[in-house]
Design a protein around this motif. Structure first.
Motif, PDB file in Angstrom:
ATOM      1  N   UNK A  13      99.746 108.577  48.662  1.00 15.79           N
ATOM      2  CA  UNK A  13      98.850 107.424  48.755  1.00 15.79           C
ATOM      3  C   UNK A  13      97.594 107.608  47.892  1.00 15.79           C
ATOM      4  N   UNK A  14      97.383 108.817  47.387  1.00 12.39           N
ATOM      5  CA  UNK A  14      96.212 109.105  46.559  1.00 12.39           C
ATOM      6  C   UNK A  14      96.596 108.841  45.100  1.00 12.39           C
ATOM      7  N   UNK A  15      95.961 107.843  44.527  1.00 15.05           N
ATOM      8  CA  UNK A  15      96.254 107.433  43.151  1.00 15.05           C
ATOM      9  C   UNK A  15      95.163 107.966  42.234  1.00 15.05           C
ATOM     10  N   UNK A  16      95.565 108.638  41.157  1.00 16.28           N
ATOM     11  CA  UNK A  16      94.594 109.067  40.157  1.00 16.28           C
ATOM     12  C   UNK A  16      94.021 107.810  39.515  1.00 16.28           C
ATOM     13  N   UNK A  17      92.715 107.562  39.657  1.00 18.26           N
ATOM     14  CA  UNK A  17      92.145 106.299  39.180  1.00 18.26           C
ATOM     15  C   UNK A  17      92.177 106.137  37.663  1.00 18.26           C
ATOM     16  N   UNK A  18      92.260 107.231  36.934  1.00 16.09           N
ATOM     17  CA  UNK A  18      92.306 107.138  35.479  1.00 16.09           C
ATOM     18  C   UNK A  18      93.710 106.898  34.949  1.00 16.09           C
ATOM     19  N   UNK A  19      94.712 107.306  35.730  1.00 18.39           N
ATOM     20  CA  UNK A  19      96.099 107.241  35.247  1.00 18.39           C
ATOM     21  C   UNK A  19      96.905 106.188  35.990  1.00 18.39           C
ATOM     22  N   UNK A  20      96.591 105.962  37.268  1.00 24.34           N
ATOM     23  CA  UNK A  20      97.295 104.955  38.041  1.00 24.34           C
ATOM     24  C   UNK A  20      98.604 105.420  38.644  1.00 24.34           C
ATOM     25  N   UNK A  21      98.763 106.738  38.776  1.00 23.51           N
ATOM     26  CA  UNK A  21      99.970 107.334  39.354  1.00 23.51           C
ATOM     27  C   UNK A  21      99.515 108.250  40.484  1.00 23.51           C
ATOM     28  N   UNK A  22     100.333 108.345  41.546  1.00 23.33           N
ATOM     29  CA  UNK A  22      99.935 109.187  42.674  1.00 23.33           C
ATOM     30  C   UNK A  22      99.931 110.670  42.287  1.00 23.33           C
TER      31      UNK A  22
END
Length: 101
Positions: A13-22
């Protein structure tokens, strides 16, 4: 006690905000350990100076706490090594990012 599988599911559920992938599919989860004294998670970032490391660690802790049915101590640490490599990504993350399989 929450299981390692439940922890990894929560971390999806944690999405890397720069990449958009969990962070699980990105390969940022280095280690998950459960013990009587709590849950311990080690993360690595895609770059050593990642400006999102504190945010990702905080979100990881928040998601684990939300998924835990017990009041459990949670420790999330961002490691300096090993260095992240693209081969750590899942096939789905590679596809999302347009990387060859």
């Amino acid at each position: 006690m929450i299981t390692e599988t439940e922890i990894r599911d929560a971390l999806r559920q944690v999405i890397d905000p720069d990449i958009g992938v969990n962070i699980v599919d990105l390969g940022l989860v280095e280690r998950v350990r459960t013990a009587p004294e709590g849950v311990f998670v080690d993360l690595i970032m895609t770059t050593p100076a990642c400006p999102q490391s504190a945010y990702i660690a905080d979100e990881s802790e928040r998601m684990i706490r939300a998924a835990s049915k017990d009041a459990v101590a949670v420790s999330v640490e961002v490691l300096d090594s090993p260095f992240w490599q693209p081969n750590r990504m899942s096939e789905s993350a590679k596809a999302i990012m347009g990387w060859p399989g």
